[in-house]
Design an enzyme around this catalytic site. Structure first.
Site, PDB file in Angstrom:
ATOM      1  N   ASP A 193      38.852  31.219  38.433  1.00 21.29           N
ATOM      2  CA  ASP A 193      39.909  31.400  39.640  1.00 21.29           C
ATOM      3  C   ASP A 193      39.492  30.826  40.779  1.00 21.29           C
ATOM      4  O   ASP A 193      38.352  30.342  41.007  1.00 21.29           O
ATOM      5  CB  ASP A 193      40.595  32.789  39.437  1.00 21.29           C
ATOM      6  N   GLU A 249      46.944  39.694  36.722  1.00 22.07           N
ATOM      7  CA  GLU A 249      47.441  41.088  37.099  1.00 22.07           C
ATOM      8  C   GLU A 249      48.403  41.849  36.202  1.00 22.07           C
ATOM      9  O   GLU A 249      48.856  40.937  35.217  1.00 22.07           O
ATOM     10  CB  GLU A 249      48.078  40.733  38.440  1.00 22.07           C
TER      11      GLU A 249
HETATM   12  C1  F6R Z   1      36.672  36.673  40.170  1.00 20.43           C
HETATM   13  C2  F6R Z   1      37.726  37.471  39.234  1.00 20.43           C
HETATM   14  C3  F6R Z   1      38.040  39.013  39.338  1.00 20.43           C
HETATM   15  C4  F6R Z   1      36.819  39.703  39.762  1.00 20.43           C
HETATM   16  C5  F6R Z   1      37.409  41.238  39.861  1.00 20.43           C
HETATM   17  C6  F6R Z   1      36.550  42.057  40.285  1.00 20.43           C
HETATM   18  O1  F6R Z   1      36.567  35.340  39.775  1.00 20.43           O
HETATM   19  O2  F6R Z   1      38.269  36.827  38.217  1.00 20.43           O
HETATM   20  O3  F6R Z   1      38.761  39.378  38.109  1.00 20.43           O
HETATM   21  O4  F6R Z   1      35.832  39.762  38.691  1.00 20.43           O
HETATM   22  O5  F6R Z   1      38.433  41.335  40.990  1.00 20.43           O
HETATM   23  O6  F6R Z   1      35.815  41.997  41.446  1.00 20.43           O
HETATM   24  P1  F6R Z   1      34.764  42.590  42.055  1.00 20.43           P
HETATM   25  O7  F6R Z   1      33.323  42.236  41.213  1.00 20.43           O
HETATM   26  O8  F6R Z   1      34.321  41.871  43.518  1.00 20.43           O
HETATM   27  O9  F6R Z   1      34.885  44.084  42.233  1.00 20.43           O
END
Ligand code: F6R
Length: 256
Positions: free
Chosen positions: A67, A143
């Protein structure tokens, strides 16, 4: 679904890097699906170390990121382009032409989305997809919603996601409201999926991923239907799981 739990984030990161490294050793021209966020940073550090030690060679590897924020210039230090260069690509011998990250600045965004899936398909598909997970169980930026999105698309970020990611920006207002993300379907097509989660705030999402009903309200729950998923967790992220469902690996010697 295979679940492996480590005592801490350091061990989790090392294990994830070893799995990715073995993929590259077995198939030097592997197609990797990559994630951003805090969770994979340790994995990337370990991969860089293995590269520096001459254990892995990225010269034939191709990558696709999950993303990118919509309309955030790629030289902005919060863009996922910037993140990937900073945390991985600038430190390894990957061919820059083999790096793919959705272009959130594209003029024709629908075409950008369509094209992204096409390039993945034409490459032969993702061999191993690295995932983090949102507190709300999002994967990529898919989401919770009323249907699983098949393809790469533009998404409006949940307020909870914007708040969670505000820690990287100077204020909540600066966090983009939209992103371009690979769809749940694009992710699901990956041959192998490695989902990492660390910390107590991920425990509920992990519980729902493993035991919950498969529903787009819990995007990660779709992984229950995938034939080759490994969850690599630390004890906090695994704290709501039943002991019998996983093994805890305490000793670093066990992961060597
Ligand atoms: C990032 C992504 C998101 C994150 C998720 C967790 O490329 O696709 O799904 O993996 O928001 O983020 P962290 O690791 O910062 O808790």
């Amino acid at each position: 679904m295979r679940i492996i739990v480590y005592q801490n984030y350091q061990l989790l990161s090392k294990k994830a890097a070893q799995i990715i490294a073995s993929q590259i050793i077995l198939k030097p021209n592997s197609i990797l699906g990559l994630a951003t966020g805090s969770t994979p940073i340790g994995t990337y550090k370990n991969l860089i170390k293995m590269y520096e030690e001459g254990l892995i060679d990225f010269s034939k590897v191709t990558t696709f990121n999950l993303d990118e924020y919509y309309q955030l210039p790629i030289d902005n230090n919060q863009s996922y382009h910037f993140f990937m260069n900073d945390n991985l690509f600038n430190h390894i011998n990957i061919n820059k032409e083999n790096i793919h990250i959705p272009n959130g600045m594209a003029k024709d965004i629908d075409n950008e989305c369509l094209n992204y899936d096409k390039i993945i398909d034409n490459s032969g598909g993702i061999d191993i997809q690295l995932l983090g997970i949102g507190n709300n169980a999002h994967i990529g930026f898919n989401e919770p919603t009323i249907n699983f999105n098949k393809k790469t698309h533009i998404v409006t970020l949940d307020e909870s996601t914007r708040k969670a990611n505000a820690r990287f920006f100077s204020s909540l207002e600066e966090v983009p409201t939209k992103a371009i993300t690979m769809g749940t379907g694009s992710i699901f097509k990956s041959k192998k999926i490695l989902l990492l989660a660390s910390g107590k705030n991920k425990a509920k999402a992990i519980y729902n991923t493993v035991y919950g009903e498969v529903t787009p309200e819990v995007p990660s729950s779709i992984l229950q239907f995938h034939q080759d998923v490994i969850l690599i967790l630390d004890t906090e992220a695994a704290s709501l799981l039943k002991d019998k469902d996983y093994e805890v690996l305490n000793e670093i010697s066990k992961v060597r």
